[in-house]
Design a protein around this motif. Structure first.
Motif, PDB file in Angstrom:
ATOM      1  N   ALA A  14      -3.651  13.380  -2.539  1.00 63.56           N
ATOM      2  CA  ALA A  14      -3.599  12.399  -3.617  1.00 63.56           C
ATOM      3  C   ALA A  14      -2.138  12.181  -3.975  1.00 63.56           C
ATOM      4  O   ALA A  14      -1.331  13.110  -3.941  1.00 63.56           O
ATOM      5  CB  ALA A  14      -4.379  12.885  -4.837  1.00 63.56           C
ATOM      6  N   GLY A  15      -1.802  10.954  -4.291  1.00 70.59           N
ATOM      7  CA  GLY A  15      -0.411  10.643  -4.619  1.00 70.59           C
ATOM      8  C   GLY A  15      -0.313   9.563  -5.672  1.00 70.59           C
ATOM      9  O   GLY A  15      -1.298   8.877  -5.980  1.00 70.59           O
ATOM     10  N   VAL A  16       0.868   9.424  -6.231  1.00 76.41           N
ATOM     11  CA  VAL A  16       1.099   8.469  -7.308  1.00 76.41           C
ATOM     12  C   VAL A  16       1.722   7.201  -6.741  1.00 76.41           C
ATOM     13  O   VAL A  16       2.773   7.246  -6.095  1.00 76.41           O
ATOM     14  CB  VAL A  16       2.037   9.057  -8.383  1.00 76.41           C
ATOM     15  N   GLN A  17       1.050   6.087  -6.982  1.00 80.75           N
ATOM     16  CA  GLN A  17       1.583   4.796  -6.570  1.00 80.75           C
ATOM     17  C   GLN A  17       2.178   4.089  -7.777  1.00 80.75           C
ATOM     18  O   GLN A  17       1.581   4.058  -8.857  1.00 80.75           O
ATOM     19  CB  GLN A  17       0.490   3.928  -5.948  1.00 80.75           C
ATOM     20  N   THR A  18       3.370   3.534  -7.578  1.00 76.82           N
ATOM     21  CA  THR A  18       4.027   2.761  -8.626  1.00 76.82           C
ATOM     22  C   THR A  18       3.700   1.283  -8.448  1.00 76.82           C
ATOM     23  O   THR A  18       3.903   0.731  -7.369  1.00 76.82           O
ATOM     24  CB  THR A  18       5.555   2.930  -8.566  1.00 76.82           C
ATOM     25  N   LEU A  19       3.172   0.665  -9.494  1.00 75.11           N
ATOM     26  CA  LEU A  19       2.919  -0.767  -9.490  1.00 75.11           C
ATOM     27  C   LEU A  19       3.986  -1.402 -10.372  1.00 75.11           C
ATOM     28  O   LEU A  19       3.931  -1.301 -11.599  1.00 75.11           O
ATOM     29  CB  LEU A  19       1.515  -1.061 -10.018  1.00 75.11           C
ATOM     30  N   ARG A  20       4.948  -2.006  -9.736  1.00 76.31           N
ATOM     31  CA  ARG A  20       6.133  -2.478 -10.448  1.00 76.31           C
ATOM     32  C   ARG A  20       5.758  -3.402 -11.604  1.00 76.31           C
ATOM     33  O   ARG A  20       5.020  -4.358 -11.448  1.00 76.31           O
ATOM     34  CB  ARG A  20       7.054  -3.219  -9.475  1.00 76.31           C
ATOM     35  N   GLY A  21       6.280  -3.063 -12.781  1.00 77.28           N
ATOM     36  CA  GLY A  21       6.046  -3.872 -13.962  1.00 77.28           C
ATOM     37  C   GLY A  21       4.687  -3.671 -14.594  1.00 77.28           C
ATOM     38  O   GLY A  21       4.371  -4.292 -15.607  1.00 77.28           O
ATOM     39  N   ILE A  22       3.862  -2.794 -13.997  1.00 80.05           N
ATOM     40  CA  ILE A  22       2.511  -2.582 -14.515  1.00 80.05           C
ATOM     41  C   ILE A  22       2.313  -1.134 -14.943  1.00 80.05           C
ATOM     42  O   ILE A  22       1.942  -0.850 -16.070  1.00 80.05           O
ATOM     43  CB  ILE A  22       1.449  -2.969 -13.460  1.00 80.05           C
ATOM     44  N   GLY A  23       2.555  -0.200 -14.009  1.00 75.58           N
ATOM     45  CA  GLY A  23       2.376   1.204 -14.345  1.00 75.58           C
ATOM     46  C   GLY A  23       2.206   2.055 -13.103  1.00 75.58           C
ATOM     47  O   GLY A  23       2.782   1.756 -12.049  1.00 75.58           O
ATOM     48  N   TYR A  24       1.375   3.082 -13.216  1.00 82.56           N
ATOM     49  CA  TYR A  24       1.193   4.052 -12.131  1.00 82.56           C
ATOM     50  C   TYR A  24      -0.293   4.303 -11.924  1.00 82.56           C
ATOM     51  O   TYR A  24      -1.088   4.189 -12.859  1.00 82.56           O
ATOM     52  CB  TYR A  24       1.896   5.369 -12.465  1.00 82.56           C
ATOM     53  N   ILE A  25      -0.651   4.674 -10.696  1.00 83.24           N
ATOM     54  CA  ILE A  25      -2.035   4.963 -10.382  1.00 83.24           C
ATOM     55  C   ILE A  25      -2.098   6.140  -9.414  1.00 83.24           C
ATOM     56  O   ILE A  25      -1.332   6.204  -8.459  1.00 83.24           O
ATOM     57  CB  ILE A  25      -2.744   3.721  -9.794  1.00 83.24           C
ATOM     58  N   LEU A  26      -2.973   7.083  -9.689  1.00 76.32           N
ATOM     59  CA  LEU A  26      -3.171   8.233  -8.811  1.00 76.32           C
ATOM     60  C   LEU A  26      -4.341   7.930  -7.883  1.00 76.32           C
ATOM     61  O   LEU A  26      -5.453   7.662  -8.347  1.00 76.32           O
ATOM     62  CB  LEU A  26      -3.465   9.492  -9.636  1.00 76.32           C
ATOM     63  N   ILE A  27      -4.073   7.948  -6.575  1.00 77.56           N
ATOM     64  CA  ILE A  27      -5.099   7.601  -5.595  1.00 77.56           C
ATOM     65  C   ILE A  27      -5.084   8.612  -4.462  1.00 77.56           C
ATOM     66  O   ILE A  27      -4.093   9.308  -4.252  1.00 77.56           O
ATOM     67  CB  ILE A  27      -4.882   6.187  -5.018  1.00 77.56           C
ATOM     68  N   GLU A  28      -6.199   8.688  -3.751  1.00 80.37           N
ATOM     69  CA  GLU A  28      -6.221   9.499  -2.544  1.00 80.37           C
ATOM     70  C   GLU A  28      -5.414   8.799  -1.473  1.00 80.37           C
ATOM     71  O   GLU A  28      -5.505   7.578  -1.293  1.00 80.37           O
ATOM     72  CB  GLU A  28      -7.646   9.727  -2.066  1.00 80.37           C
ATOM     73  N   SER A  29      -4.615   9.582  -0.755  1.00 82.34           N
ATOM     74  CA  SER A  29      -3.720   9.021   0.246  1.00 82.34           C
ATOM     75  C   SER A  29      -3.812   9.831   1.532  1.00 82.34           C
ATOM     76  O   SER A  29      -3.365  10.976   1.568  1.00 82.34           O
ATOM     77  CB  SER A  29      -2.274   9.023  -0.261  1.00 82.34           C
ATOM     78  N   PRO A  30      -4.382   9.257   2.587  1.00 85.41           N
ATOM     79  CA  PRO A  30      -4.457   9.973   3.861  1.00 85.41           C
ATOM     80  C   PRO A  30      -3.099  10.379   4.392  1.00 85.41           C
ATOM     81  O   PRO A  30      -2.967  11.273   5.207  1.00 85.41           O
ATOM     82  CB  PRO A  30      -5.128   8.962   4.795  1.00 85.41           C
ATOM     83  N   ALA A  31      -2.047   9.712   3.885  1.00 85.93           N
ATOM     84  CA  ALA A  31      -0.698  10.022   4.359  1.00 85.93           C
ATOM     85  C   ALA A  31      -0.201  11.348   3.825  1.00 85.93           C
ATOM     86  O   ALA A  31       0.901  11.779   4.141  1.00 85.93           O
ATOM     87  CB  ALA A  31       0.269   8.906   3.959  1.00 85.93           C
ATOM     88  N   GLY A  32      -0.987  12.001   2.976  1.00 85.29           N
ATOM     89  CA  GLY A  32      -0.593  13.326   2.510  1.00 85.29           C
ATOM     90  C   GLY A  32       0.121  13.321   1.195  1.00 85.29           C
ATOM     91  O   GLY A  32       1.044  14.084   0.953  1.00 85.29           O
ATOM     92  N   GLY A  33      -0.277  12.397   0.299  1.00 86.67           N
ATOM     93  CA  GLY A  33       0.269  12.434  -1.047  1.00 86.67           C
ATOM     94  C   GLY A  33       1.331  11.400  -1.320  1.00 86.67           C
ATOM     95  O   GLY A  33       1.679  11.163  -2.451  1.00 86.67           O
ATOM     96  N   ASP A  34       1.883  10.746  -0.284  1.00 83.67           N
ATOM     97  CA  ASP A  34       2.901   9.734  -0.519  1.00 83.67           C
ATOM     98  C   ASP A  34       2.226   8.387  -0.663  1.00 83.67           C
ATOM     99  O   ASP A  34       2.052   7.644   0.296  1.00 83.67           O
ATOM    100  CB  ASP A  34       3.902   9.715   0.646  1.00 83.67           C
ATOM    101  N   ALA A  35       1.798   8.081  -1.876  1.00 83.34           N
ATOM    102  CA  ALA A  35       1.061   6.850  -2.103  1.00 83.34           C
ATOM    103  C   ALA A  35       1.986   5.642  -2.146  1.00 83.34           C
ATOM    104  O   ALA A  35       1.536   4.512  -2.160  1.00 83.34           O
ATOM    105  CB  ALA A  35       0.264   6.952  -3.409  1.00 83.34           C
ATOM    106  N   GLY A  36       3.253   5.882  -2.206  1.00 82.56           N
ATOM    107  CA  GLY A  36       4.198   4.772  -2.125  1.00 82.56           C
ATOM    108  C   GLY A  36       4.295   3.974  -3.394  1.00 82.56           C
ATOM    109  O   GLY A  36       3.990   4.441  -4.475  1.00 82.56           O
ATOM    110  N   THR A  37       4.690   2.736  -3.260  1.00 87.33           N
ATOM    111  CA  THR A  37       4.968   1.885  -4.415  1.00 87.33           C
ATOM    112  C   THR A  37       4.604   0.460  -4.131  1.00 87.33           C
ATOM    113  O   THR A  37       4.724  -0.015  -3.019  1.00 87.33           O
ATOM    114  CB  THR A  37       6.463   1.984  -4.797  1.00 87.33           C
TER     115      THR A  37
END
Length: 237
Positions: free
Chosen positions: A208-231
């Motif tokens: 699971a990783g934290v994705q940044t949604l520019r100008g909106i906020g953050y979201i914690l999602i499952e990420s097969p990439a191993g936690g790097d949910a990106g932005t």
């Protein structure tokens, strides 16, 4: 979890607030009924810690007003009044618990967590997304059962994001949940905190990783990439 501590004894209030922050709570501290009413009008709290002997009003009057407005925020009374009828009156007016002074900080923390674990309250026992779990009672985060070394503030951020997993958490909601009124918060404090948390999740092999949604906020999602949910857009954290 954000607490409002209403206590007119400045030294006791300061020591209690410090101990609660070390236990993982964000604490707003006020010393009068007037200040408490102002704080309750502008912010949401997960629980209220209420002294009865306030300089400008009886704490029970404040409690009664809270319940008259149908505000169900858990209230734990902290007081030196040890008569049974005082305790009964407070509970009948809507208090959820009652702790006599002097008290041990460990007992106060345990009672707060017990209140927040009640049905409909803020504190669940274990929060989980993918292989990331957070024991809210023991304040322990793990990845695949292995302890995750996080600072207190990083733990708080992870807990808040796990409680809203899959949903966007605005930056303002993170600020409100993590920092009290009196704390100085830099313009990029949340971004720096999320950046650190994301790196620790990635290094631990979190799914699971934290994705940044520019100008909106953050979201914690499952990420097969191993936690790097990106932005989504430029990485602000």
């Amino acid at each position: 979890m954000r607490l409002l501590l209403i206590e007119d004894n400045v030294r006791l209030a300061s020591l209690t607030a410090e101990g609660l922050r070390k236990a993982g709570f964000a604490v707003d501290l006020v010393h009068s009924a007037e200040e408490a009413s102002a704080a309750l009008a502008v912010a949401g709290f997960d629980a209220v810690l209420l002294d009865l002997g306030l300089p400008d009003a009886d704490g029970l009057t404040l409690l009664s007003g809270l319940r008259d407005r149908a505000d169900a925020t858990p209230v734990l009374i902290l007081t030196a009044r040890d008569r049974v009828d005082d305790r009964v009156r407070g509970l009948n007016l809507g208090a959820d618990d009652y702790l006599l002074k002097p008290f041990a900080l460990e007992e106060l923390v345990a009672r707060i967590r017990a209140l927040l674990r009640r049905p409909g309250a803020a504190l669940g026992v274990v929060l989980q997304l993918g292989n990331v779990a957070f024991d809210s009672a023991g304040r322990l985060a793990t990845v695949d059962g292995r302890p995750l070394d996080l600072s207190r503030r990083e733990l708080d951020a992870l807990e808040l994001l796990l409680r809203r997993a899959g949903r966007v958490v605005p930056k303002s909601a993170l600020e409100n949940g993590l920092y009290g009124f009196g704390e100085e918060v830099g313009s990029n404090a949340v971004e720096v905190l999320i950046h650190r948390l994301r790196k620790r999740l990635l290094a631990a092999g979190a799914s699971a990783g934290v994705q940044t949604l520019r100008g909106i906020g953050y979201i914690l999602i499952e990420s097969p990439a191993g936690g790097d949910a990106g932005t989504g857009g430029k990485d602000g954290g």
